[in-house]
Design a protein around this motif. Structure first.
Motif, PDB file in Angstrom:
ATOM      1  N   UNK A 130       0.830  -1.204   0.000  1.00 42.28           N
ATOM      2  CA  UNK A 130       0.000   0.000   0.000  1.00 42.28           C
ATOM      3  C   UNK A 130       0.868   1.258   0.000  1.00 42.28           C
ATOM      4  N   UNK A 131       1.928   1.248   0.803  1.00 46.62           N
ATOM      5  CA  UNK A 131       2.846   2.396   0.838  1.00 46.62           C
ATOM      6  C   UNK A 131       3.451   2.632  -0.537  1.00 46.62           C
ATOM      7  N   UNK A 132       3.817   1.553  -1.215  1.00 42.81           N
ATOM      8  CA  UNK A 132       4.399   1.665  -2.557  1.00 42.81           C
ATOM      9  C   UNK A 132       3.405   2.268  -3.537  1.00 42.81           C
ATOM     10  N   UNK A 133       2.136   1.910  -3.405  1.00 43.04           N
ATOM     11  CA  UNK A 133       1.105   2.469  -4.284  1.00 43.04           C
ATOM     12  C   UNK A 133       1.035   3.986  -4.143  1.00 43.04           C
ATOM     13  N   UNK A 134       1.073   4.470  -2.912  1.00 38.92           N
ATOM     14  CA  UNK A 134       0.987   5.916  -2.709  1.00 38.92           C
ATOM     15  C   UNK A 134       2.282   6.629  -3.096  1.00 38.92           C
ATOM     16  N   UNK A 135       3.403   5.936  -2.981  1.00 37.44           N
ATOM     17  CA  UNK A 135       4.664   6.537  -3.413  1.00 37.44           C
ATOM     18  C   UNK A 135       4.697   6.735  -4.918  1.00 37.44           C
ATOM     19  N   UNK A 136       4.009   5.863  -5.643  1.00 36.14           N
ATOM     20  CA  UNK A 136       4.036   5.924  -7.106  1.00 36.14           C
ATOM     21  C   UNK A 136       2.715   6.424  -7.688  1.00 36.14           C
ATOM     22  N   UNK A 137       1.968   7.181  -6.900  1.00 33.04           N
ATOM     23  CA  UNK A 137       0.676   7.659  -7.387  1.00 33.04           C
ATOM     24  C   UNK A 137       0.819   8.663  -8.543  1.00 33.04           C
ATOM     25  N   UNK A 138       1.998   9.272  -8.668  1.00 34.41           N
ATOM     26  CA  UNK A 138       2.216  10.214  -9.770  1.00 34.41           C
ATOM     27  C   UNK A 138       2.227   9.526 -11.129  1.00 34.41           C
ATOM     28  N   UNK A 139       2.448   8.216 -11.135  1.00 34.22           N
ATOM     29  CA  UNK A 139       2.429   7.479 -12.405  1.00 34.22           C
ATOM     30  C   UNK A 139       1.031   7.456 -13.021  1.00 34.22           C
TER      31      UNK A 139
END
Length: 216
Positions: A130-139
């Motif tokens: 989940x943390x990774x999803x929010x880190x890469x939300x700019x994609x």
């Protein structure tokens, strides 16, 4: 005899008055006791309801911690499996995150089906994913899709109410942010370094004291 009768009558009237007064006082005392018991019972019930509500809020918060809400996902699926494949495709292909099927506990549309595209709640099995999803939300930029945290309705309302206050605080130059349902002050790098140095010094001091005590 007449005087005696009048005296007895006056005494009887006084006794009746005293009796009426005593009955009234007894009734009032009983009523007060009944109301007191009812009031105590009401307070106990209110406290119990409050504790239960706090427990429900805590459990709901824990459950929602694993959720990610996707907005703007076209509603083209016909069943659950198709929606799951759509969400896995977005995560793997658009966001460039390697996510296996078993890492997604469940996917579901929220809200009633109307002309507007409904959001999709994705429950992730691990916090790190989940943390990774929010880190890469700019994609997701330029895709028409964006993600947000999953908050209970009461928290969403509170966050909405705090937006104006947050804007005023930011305009005044304060380093603040909206965290869950509260506005918190962000630590500067200097403050964080100072705190870290203080904690390290305290740890070293405690270690030295322990060594001295051990030596004695």
């Amino acid at each position: 005899m007449l005087q005696s009768i009048q005296g007895d009558l006056a005494k009887q009237k006084q006794d009746m008055k005293d009796m009426a007064k005593n009955i009234k006082e007894a009734i009032n005392t009983n009523i007060d006791e009944i109301f007191c018991r009812i009031e105590l019972k009401t307070i106990e019930l209110e406290n119990k309801i409050e504790r239960q509500q706090n427990t429900i809020d805590f459990l709901e918060k824990q459950v929602r911690k694993k959720n990610v809400v996707f907005f703007g996902v076209d509603e083209t699926e016909q069943n659950y499996e198709e929606l799951l494949e759509i969400m896995l495709n977005i995560i793997n292909c658009t966001m460039k995150i390697s996510c296996q099927k078993w890492e997604v506990e469940t996917v579901t549309r929220i809200g009633k089906k109307f002309y507007k595209t409904r959001p999709v709640v994705v429950t992730i099995s691990t916090k790190s994913r989940k943390i990774e999803l929010f880190r890469k939300k700019k994609t997701l930029e330029n895709s028409g899709i964006y993600i947000k945290e999953d908050y209970p309705p009461n928290v969403l309302q509170k966050r909405k109410e705090l937006q104006d206050v947050l804007k005023q605080e930011l305009n005044s130059g304060k380093r603040v942010a909206l965290h869950y349902d509260k506005i918190v002050t962000l630590k500067t790098l200097a403050t964080m370094d100072l705190t870290a140095n203080t904690e390290n010094k305290n740890k070293r001091f405690i270690k030295v004291v322990k060594l001295k005590v051990g030596a004695q």
